[in-house]
Design an enzyme around this catalytic site. Sequence first.
Site, PDB file in Angstrom:
ATOM      1  N   GLU A  29      -3.889   9.569   9.013  1.00 43.97           N
ATOM      2  CA  GLU A  29      -2.391   9.157   9.466  1.00 43.97           C
ATOM      3  C   GLU A  29      -2.469  10.011  10.758  1.00 43.97           C
ATOM      4  OE1 GLU A  29       0.113   8.077   7.394  1.00 43.97           O
ATOM      5  OE2 GLU A  29      -1.454   7.047   6.533  1.00 43.97           O
ATOM      6  N   CYS A  45     -10.744   3.671  -0.219  1.00 42.36           N
ATOM      7  CA  CYS A  45      -9.962   3.065   0.126  1.00 42.36           C
ATOM      8  C   CYS A  45      -9.318   2.387   0.945  1.00 42.36           C
ATOM      9  CB  CYS A  45      -9.150   4.877   0.620  1.00 42.36           C
ATOM     10  SG  CYS A  45      -7.999   5.578   1.539  1.00 42.36           S
ATOM     11  N   THR A  46      -8.654   2.239   1.671  1.00 37.92           N
ATOM     12  CA  THR A  46      -8.371   0.948   2.844  1.00 37.92           C
ATOM     13  C   THR A  46      -7.725   1.647   3.920  1.00 37.92           C
ATOM     14  OG1 THR A  46      -5.875   1.552   1.917  1.00 37.92           O
ATOM     15  CG2 THR A  46      -7.497  -1.510   1.286  1.00 37.92           C
ATOM     16  N   HIS A  47      -7.413   2.652   3.956  1.00 38.65           N
ATOM     17  CA  HIS A  47      -7.328   3.597   5.037  1.00 38.65           C
ATOM     18  C   HIS A  47      -8.895   3.776   5.176  1.00 38.65           C
ATOM     19  CE1 HIS A  47      -3.326   5.153   4.022  1.00 38.65           C
ATOM     20  NE2 HIS A  47      -3.408   5.906   4.942  1.00 38.65           N
ATOM     21  N   ASP A  82       1.218  -0.838  -0.029  1.00 44.74           N
ATOM     22  CA  ASP A  82      -0.017  -0.348  -0.315  1.00 44.74           C
ATOM     23  C   ASP A  82       1.168   1.273   0.169  1.00 44.74           C
ATOM     24  OD1 ASP A  82      -2.340   2.024   0.148  1.00 44.74           O
ATOM     25  OD2 ASP A  82      -1.933   1.855   2.495  1.00 44.74           O
ATOM     26  N   SER A  83      -0.045   2.242  -0.492  1.00 48.75           N
ATOM     27  CA  SER A  83       1.328   3.839   0.067  1.00 48.75           C
ATOM     28  C   SER A  83       1.864   4.199   1.396  1.00 48.75           C
ATOM     29  CB  SER A  83       0.679   4.960  -0.339  1.00 48.75           C
ATOM     30  OG  SER A  83      -1.124   4.485  -0.129  1.00 48.75           O
ATOM     31  N   TYR A 105      -0.734   8.377  -2.628  1.00 50.70           N
ATOM     32  CA  TYR A 105      -0.713   8.523  -3.564  1.00 50.70           C
ATOM     33  C   TYR A 105      -1.449   9.237  -4.363  1.00 50.70           C
ATOM     34  CZ  TYR A 105       3.172   4.234  -3.776  1.00 50.70           C
ATOM     35  OH  TYR A 105       4.376   3.694  -2.747  1.00 50.70           O
ATOM     36  N   GLY A 106      -3.197   9.025  -3.852  1.00 49.79           N
ATOM     37  CA  GLY A 106      -4.293   9.048  -4.039  1.00 49.79           C
ATOM     38  C   GLY A 106      -4.248  10.882  -4.500  1.00 49.79           C
ATOM     39  N   THR A 152      -6.241   3.233  -4.717  1.00 49.41           N
ATOM     40  CA  THR A 152      -5.011   4.380  -5.536  1.00 49.41           C
ATOM     41  C   THR A 152      -4.489   3.207  -6.621  1.00 49.41           C
ATOM     42  OG1 THR A 152      -5.335   5.628  -3.808  1.00 49.41           O
ATOM     43  CG2 THR A 152      -4.438   6.195  -5.510  1.00 49.41           C
ATOM     44  N   CYS A 164      -5.187  -1.132  -1.915  1.00 49.37           N
ATOM     45  CA  CYS A 164      -4.458   0.368  -1.801  1.00 49.37           C
ATOM     46  C   CYS A 164      -5.567   0.069  -3.166  1.00 49.37           C
ATOM     47  CB  CYS A 164      -3.118   0.591  -2.935  1.00 49.37           C
ATOM     48  SG  CYS A 164      -2.991   3.067  -3.023  1.00 49.37           S
TER      49      CYS A 164
HETATM   50  N1  DGL Z   1      -4.454   3.509   1.146  1.00 50.88           N
HETATM   51  C1  DGL Z   1      -4.756   4.030   0.172  1.00 50.88           C
HETATM   52  C2  DGL Z   1      -5.599   4.017  -1.360  1.00 50.88           C
HETATM   53  O1  DGL Z   1      -6.213   2.761  -0.469  1.00 50.88           O
HETATM   54  C3  DGL Z   1      -4.809   5.619   0.150  1.00 50.88           C
HETATM   55  C4  DGL Z   1      -3.832   6.792   0.704  1.00 50.88           C
HETATM   56  C5  DGL Z   1      -3.537   7.621  -0.272  1.00 50.88           C
HETATM   57  O2  DGL Z   1      -3.708   7.942  -1.162  1.00 50.88           O
HETATM   58  O3  DGL Z   1      -1.947   7.070  -1.015  1.00 50.88           O
HETATM   59  O4  DGL Z   1      -6.055   4.943  -1.852  1.00 50.88           O
END
Ligand code: DGL
Length: 274
Positions: free
Chosen positions: A152, A186-188, A10-11, A42-43, A75, A73
């Site tokens: 975060e 998004c996995t967050h 993941d990012s 990354y998004g 994204t 991830c």
């Molecule tokens: N975990 C990333 C996702 O699932 C989000 C974080 C990012 O923007 O890198 O999209």
Amino acid sequence: MNDAAIGVFDSGMGGLTCVKELNHLMPNENIIYFGDTARIPYGTRGKETIIKYAEQDIKFIKKHNIKMIIAACGTVSSVLGTSKTSDADIPFTGVLLPTVQAACAKTKNGKIGVIGTNATIKSGAYGKAIRSIRSDVNIVGKSCPLFVPLVENGFIGKDDPVTKLVVERYLEPVKKEGVDTLILGCTHYPILIDAIKEYMGSGVELISSGSETAKYVCAFLTAREMLAERSEQGVNEYYCTDSAEMFAENAESFCGGKLNGLVTRVSMDELAAE
Ligand code: DGL
């Protein structure tokens, strides 16, 4: 049977929501996790940059003895699209297909909301994946760029006024459309699940991309007789590009407790080396 590890990347730490479910479903599996914490998010980046980063992440994961790669991830999965499903000898999955399959099976009124990062929503990839399964569904997409920094930075409580305000601001148009199923693309985002649930109400089914993907991988490995043969607990190894101490500390809100493995920092030079 295959004792090699499952590679997950993941990012940052969002992919830990997938690892948590992998550990729950398949406690005997070894996991190699890579989080590009020095370059998150990354998004908010453009397609070429996200692809370049994802290729480096995959190359790093492939240095290990692995039997499957998961882009945990939203994204990366959205930008790569569903076309990237296998990589010569190593099976690959993103979160798109497992997540939309679950959402399409759950919706009763045919209205599905999709929330994700800017890059995810701009790609339209979740919508395309949903339509490949069900053409009769209404899709309401909404990017929620402040959700990742909230997570975060630990603004995750459902009663936190900042979190409440941001959740309401982003989700109001989605709620108004009357969706009965909401993809946390998004996995967050599962870390904000209490606040999202509170705002959307109990009638809306929330689909976590990380845990749906873990269920998909479990079924995939089982069907192909690729599960590990060992009877003892598997080992988790974590790698990140920023401070290992910070990773272990911040991971606690994703794992619901102490991180179950050692964290090693990978230098950007090593990651970018050809
Ligand atoms: N975990 C990333 C996702 O699932 C989000 C974080 C990012 O923007 O890198 O999209």
